[in-house]
Motif scaffolding. Structure first.
Motif, mmCIF file in Angstrom:
data_model
loop_
_atom_site.group_PDB
_atom_site.id
_atom_site.type_symbol
_atom_site.label_atom_id
_atom_site.label_comp_id
_atom_site.label_asym_id
_atom_site.label_seq_id
_atom_site.Cartn_x
_atom_site.Cartn_y
_atom_site.Cartn_z
ATOM 1 N N TYR A 99 4.963 4.540 8.379
ATOM 2 C CA TYR A 99 3.559 4.212 8.116
ATOM 3 C C TYR A 99 2.753 5.477 7.853
ATOM 4 C CZ TYR A 99 -1.284 2.939 9.093
ATOM 5 O OH TYR A 99 -2.642 2.783 9.019
ATOM 6 N N ASP A 100 2.974 6.519 8.649
ATOM 7 C CA ASP A 100 2.205 7.749 8.475
ATOM 8 C C ASP A 100 2.452 8.392 7.112
ATOM 9 O OD1 ASP A 100 0.933 7.594 10.906
ATOM 10 O OD2 ASP A 100 2.451 8.764 11.970
ATOM 11 N N MET A 101 3.660 8.231 6.580
ATOM 12 C CA MET A 101 3.965 8.781 5.267
ATOM 13 C C MET A 101 3.239 8.032 4.152
ATOM 14 S SD MET A 101 8.081 9.356 5.527
ATOM 15 C CE MET A 101 8.826 10.467 6.729
ATOM 16 N N LEU A 102 2.932 6.759 4.378
ATOM 17 C CA LEU A 102 2.424 5.903 3.311
ATOM 18 C C LEU A 102 0.976 5.479 3.476
ATOM 19 C CD1 LEU A 102 5.533 3.523 3.074
ATOM 20 C CD2 LEU A 102 4.904 5.284 1.415
ATOM 21 N N LYS A 103 0.388 5.771 4.616
ATOM 22 C CA LYS A 103 -0.910 5.185 4.941
ATOM 23 C C LYS A 103 -2.024 5.552 3.976
ATOM 24 C CE LYS A 103 -2.024 8.855 8.259
ATOM 25 N NZ LYS A 103 -2.319 9.151 9.690
ATOM 26 N N ASP A 104 -1.873 6.650 3.244
ATOM 27 C CA ASP A 104 -2.915 7.045 2.294
ATOM 28 C C ASP A 104 -2.631 6.567 0.872
ATOM 29 O OD1 ASP A 104 -4.384 8.384 4.283
ATOM 30 O OD2 ASP A 104 -3.156 10.191 4.063
ATOM 31 N N VAL A 105 -1.559 5.809 0.687
ATOM 32 C CA VAL A 105 -1.205 5.266 -0.627
ATOM 33 C C VAL A 105 -1.926 3.930 -0.804
ATOM 34 C CG1 VAL A 105 0.666 4.470 -2.110
ATOM 35 C CG2 VAL A 105 1.027 6.427 -0.565
#
Length: 256
Positions: free
Chosen positions: A142-148
């Motif tokens: 989630y942390d890797m993708l949360k700004d996508v």
């Protein structure tokens, strides 16, 4: 007639599904999305799955289905090393084990033993029971993708948004529908043949993935949505079913 009255007046179930989520993998522990990537179980899986294995020894299954991904196949090897199959099973598809060279294992974890000495010979390997394919998001957190932006939209509306290179939600649901239709036809055929019918409703073991279990419950049990259940790795739930109209079920969830 209300659903409550229906269940009160129809105590005899037509089928019991025992749905098992595979044991823990490295990506589960790291809270990464794990769809079609073929990771094996972590060391210690035998200890993790021992309580479930003990419970299953008291059961006899008319059929055993298993996702063809290695984490589910390894789980089945542990929890049911010698399959207890009832006489209703007319045909079984032997394990079609993938060569180890095709597997992307996080740990060897005695993989040679599991791949070369399959004991659940009558389990039916079922690719339609695979987890949702997360495409480019597989292995991400989630942390890797949360700004996508697309990822945020997918979280809100997974039925409308498809991960890049992943599986549309409609395709995921359709393949589970197809699996349930095949199960329905098999169960109806048992009624027609009237052979090997037990006193209790036949029980079917399904070793699969968390998202599949959630979606099957959503499709089978009135009032359930995708987030109603949160099966942990190595956990099992039971859904008891009655035949409804053609290719339809009415089910209720029970603890296992």
């Amino acid at each position: 007639m209300t659903l409550k009255h229906y269940f009160t007046e129809h105590q005899q179930w037509d089928l019991e599904l025992v749905l098992v989520r595979h044991g823990t993998t490295l990506w589960n522990r790291e809270r990464r999305y794990l769809g079609h990537s073929d990771l094996g179980l972590l060391p210690g899986a035998e200890q993790e799955l021992e309580p479930l294995r003990e419970k299953l020894q008291r059961h006899s299954f008319a059929r055993i289905y298993c996702s063809d991904l290695i984490r589910c196949r390894q789980t089945l090897q542990i929890i049911l090393p010698k399959s207890e199959l009832g006489p209703e099973l007319g045909e079984g598809t032997p394990f079609e084990l993938k060569p180890e060279s095709r597997l992307e294992l996080t740990s060897k974890w005695e993989s040679e033993r599991f791949l070369s000495n399959s004991s659940a010979r009558s389990a039916i390997m079922e690719p339609r029971l695979r987890e949702l394919h997360f495409g480019e998001w597989d292995g991400k957190t989630y942390d890797m993708l949360k700004d996508v932006a697309l990822y945020r939209a997918w979280i809100d509306e997974p039925q409308r948004i498809t991960p890049p290179g992943g599986e549309p939600w409609a395709d995921f649901v359709n393949r589970l529908d197809e699996f349930l239709d095949s199960l329905y036809e098999w169960r109806k055929m048992m009624d027609v043949q009237k052979t090997g019918m037990p006193d209790a409703p036949p029980s079917v073991l399904v070793v699969t993935h968390g998202g599949v279990i959630r979606q099957l419950a959503c499709m089978l049990v009135p009032g359930h949505d995708f987030w109603s259940l949160n099966p942990k790795p190595g956990a099992a739930i039971t859904i008891r079913l009655r035949l409804g109209e053609r290719h339809q079920w009415i089910g209720e969830v029970f603890s296992f």
